[in-house]
Motif scaffolding. Structure first.
Motif, PDB file in Angstrom:
ATOM      1  N   GLN A   1      10.031   5.112  -8.412  1.00 29.06           N
ATOM      2  CA  GLN A   1       9.970   3.863  -9.178  1.00 29.06           C
ATOM      3  C   GLN A   1      11.207   3.659 -10.046  1.00 29.06           C
ATOM      4  O   GLN A   1      11.418   2.571 -10.581  1.00 29.06           O
TER       5      GLN A   1
ATOM      6  N   TYR B   1       0.838  -1.198   0.000  1.00 27.90           N
ATOM      7  CA  TYR B   1       0.000   0.000   0.000  1.00 27.90           C
ATOM      8  C   TYR B   1       0.879   1.256   0.000  1.00 27.90           C
ATOM      9  O   TYR B   1       0.625   2.202  -0.756  1.00 27.90           O
TER      10      TYR B   1
ATOM     11  N   LYS C   1      -5.096   6.929   3.292  1.00 31.23           N
ATOM     12  CA  LYS C   1      -4.971   6.336   1.958  1.00 31.23           C
ATOM     13  C   LYS C   1      -4.702   4.837   2.046  1.00 31.23           C
ATOM     14  O   LYS C   1      -5.273   4.046   1.277  1.00 31.23           O
TER      15      LYS C   1
ATOM     16  N   ARG D   1       2.515   1.957  -3.299  1.00 35.08           N
ATOM     17  CA  ARG D   1       1.553   2.534  -4.255  1.00 35.08           C
ATOM     18  C   ARG D   1       1.365   4.020  -3.997  1.00 35.08           C
ATOM     19  O   ARG D   1       1.292   4.821  -4.941  1.00 35.08           O
ATOM     20  N   ILE D   2       1.296   4.398  -2.723  1.00 38.47           N
ATOM     21  CA  ILE D   2       1.149   5.818  -2.382  1.00 38.47           C
ATOM     22  C   ILE D   2       2.397   6.581  -2.799  1.00 38.47           C
ATOM     23  O   ILE D   2       2.310   7.694  -3.342  1.00 38.47           O
ATOM     24  N   SER D   3       3.578   6.006  -2.567  1.00 38.98           N
ATOM     25  CA  SER D   3       4.839   6.646  -2.987  1.00 38.98           C
ATOM     26  C   SER D   3       4.849   6.883  -4.488  1.00 38.98           C
ATOM     27  O   SER D   3       5.245   7.948  -4.965  1.00 38.98           O
ATOM     28  N   ALA D   4       4.416   5.871  -5.252  1.00 35.84           N
ATOM     29  CA  ALA D   4       4.405   5.983  -6.708  1.00 35.84           C
ATOM     30  C   ALA D   4       3.441   7.070  -7.172  1.00 35.84           C
ATOM     31  O   ALA D   4       3.705   7.777  -8.152  1.00 35.84           O
ATOM     32  N   GLN D   5       2.316   7.209  -6.469  1.00 34.21           N
ATOM     33  CA  GLN D   5       1.332   8.241  -6.834  1.00 34.21           C
ATOM     34  C   GLN D   5       1.860   9.641  -6.540  1.00 34.21           C
ATOM     35  O   GLN D   5       1.676  10.561  -7.343  1.00 34.21           O
ATOM     36  N   GLU D   6       2.513   9.795  -5.404  1.00 33.23           N
ATOM     37  CA  GLU D   6       2.952  11.125  -4.971  1.00 33.23           C
ATOM     38  C   GLU D   6       4.299  11.515  -5.560  1.00 33.23           C
ATOM     39  O   GLU D   6       4.535  12.693  -5.850  1.00 33.23           O
ATOM     40  N   GLU D   7       5.207  10.533  -5.708  1.00 31.28           N
ATOM     41  CA  GLU D   7       6.538  10.806  -6.255  1.00 31.28           C
ATOM     42  C   GLU D   7       6.915   9.700  -7.233  1.00 31.28           C
ATOM     43  O   GLU D   7       7.520   8.700  -6.848  1.00 31.28           O
ATOM     44  N   PRO D   8       6.541   9.841  -8.505  1.00 31.47           N
ATOM     45  CA  PRO D   8       6.827   8.798  -9.499  1.00 31.47           C
ATOM     46  C   PRO D   8       8.312   8.431  -9.603  1.00 31.47           C
ATOM     47  O   PRO D   8       8.650   7.319 -10.009  1.00 31.47           O
TER      48      PRO D   8
END
Length: 340
Positions: free
Chosen positions: A214, A201, A283, A204-211
């Protein structure tokens, strides 16, 4: 190594073997491994484990692996990453597991990155000419690709279209806020299954906020340029010896990427605010609820499907009801369009 053109390469998953070097299960693991290896024909066998560097940090432990020479020549491949980057990567991994220390304390107590010591310890298993040291830098990789580099230096094989290469980073990192949030969460006891699910989870939040989290070779601002430079300088002497003795570089230059500029502007991390912590927690909870709802729906659909398969008359009636509902929906949409 035998001729790789005519010999099959086996990759063995024996994480427990390397863990058992620290406990009484080692002899049992050896017996299991021996049976597996002897079941193969001509072979090249690859062992890869993070424990080979993180846990096997003493000669006495490494000597326990001397039995591997019974199966043929032992080649040791060691990838070394610039220490400031390696420390941050290890900290991210540690937080994903259970580390509770802040970054500064973690760095001050870490001593895993004396690469010359690691290489010297593995001399217990093989001679110097059978130890391959590779810098973990994109510009130093063979054909600028880690997969091509490993295949080339480990097996003398060229990377081609027959290999299936992962299409994404298999080890993404946490953003700085997520990292700090997880560090606080680690103070509570919870089992590994829950931890792994929670990490997904948060990733996923990291990827949404700071691509950028990845990306594989992505610089971060967890440490100031001066702090990074201090870490690099701490290991300079041993890095120079590695480059000279194992890579044949007279100038002693192990890493080619530009060093941090101590005069570069850097904004320190202000810390995790209460508002941000609440947002992250909300989230993650929302993702969990959505996943549970999806699972419940799948379970319900499965039960309905089984019920319909076992009752043809019910199935026929449900199909008629569905047809009527679809018809009503189309009619309702048509009326709305007409009124507009």
């Amino acid at each position: 190594f035998n001729d790789t053109a005519t010999t099959e390469i086996y990759t063995l998953s024996h994480t427990t073997l390397f863990r058992s070097l620290l406990n009484s299960n080692f002899e049992k693991e050896k017996i299991s491994l021996d049976k597996e290896i002897n079941s193969f024909k001509e072979k090249i066998i690859l062992f890869s484990s993070e424990h080979l560097s993180s846990r096997l940090n003493q000669k006495e432990k490494i000597r326990k692996l001397a039995f591997l020479s019974n199966y043929g020549k032992v080649i040791i491949i060691i990838y070394v990453r610039r220490q400031d980057q390696a420390l941050l990567s290890q900290y991210d991994t540690g937080i994903k597991v259970s580390v509770k220390k802040c970054l500064k304390d973690f760095i001050s107590q870490s001593d895993y990155f004396q690469y010359l010591k690691i290489v010297s310890n593995y001399m217990e298993l093989s001679s110097k000419e059978n130890i391959i040291v590779r810098p973990y830098e994109k510009q130093q990789f063979y054909k600028a690709n880690i997969f091509a580099d490993f295949l080339h230096y480990a097996f003398n094989i060229e990377l081609d279209d027959e290999f299936i290469i992962p299409g994404k980073n298999l080890n993404p990192r946490f953003s700085q806020d997520i990292l700090e949030f997880k560090r606080y969460i680690n103070k509570f006891n919870y089992d590994q299954k829950d931890r792994n699910k929670f990490n997904l989870y948060l990733l996923r939040i990291s990827a949404q906020e700071e691509p950028n989290t990845q990306k594989i070779f992505q610089n971060n601002s967890f440490l100031s340029p001066r702090e990074k430079l201090d870490i690099i300088n701490k290991y300079e002497e041993s890095n120079n010896l590695i480059a000279q003795e194992y890579l044949g570089r007279e100038d002693g230059r192990l890493f080619f990427d530009p060093f941090p500029d101590p005069n570069e502007f850097w904004k320190s991390y202000p810390g995790l605010s209460v508002e941000k912590a609440v947002e992250i927690g909300f989230k993650a909870l929302q993702m969990q609820n959505e996943e549970m709802q999806q699972l419940e729906n799948q379970t319900l659909r499965g039960k309905v499907k089984n019920l319909m398969n076992n009752n043809p008359e019910l199935k026929s009636q449900l199909i008629k009801v569905k047809f009527l509902l679809d018809f009503c929906k189309r009619m309702f949409n048509s009326i709305l369009r007409f009124r507009k």
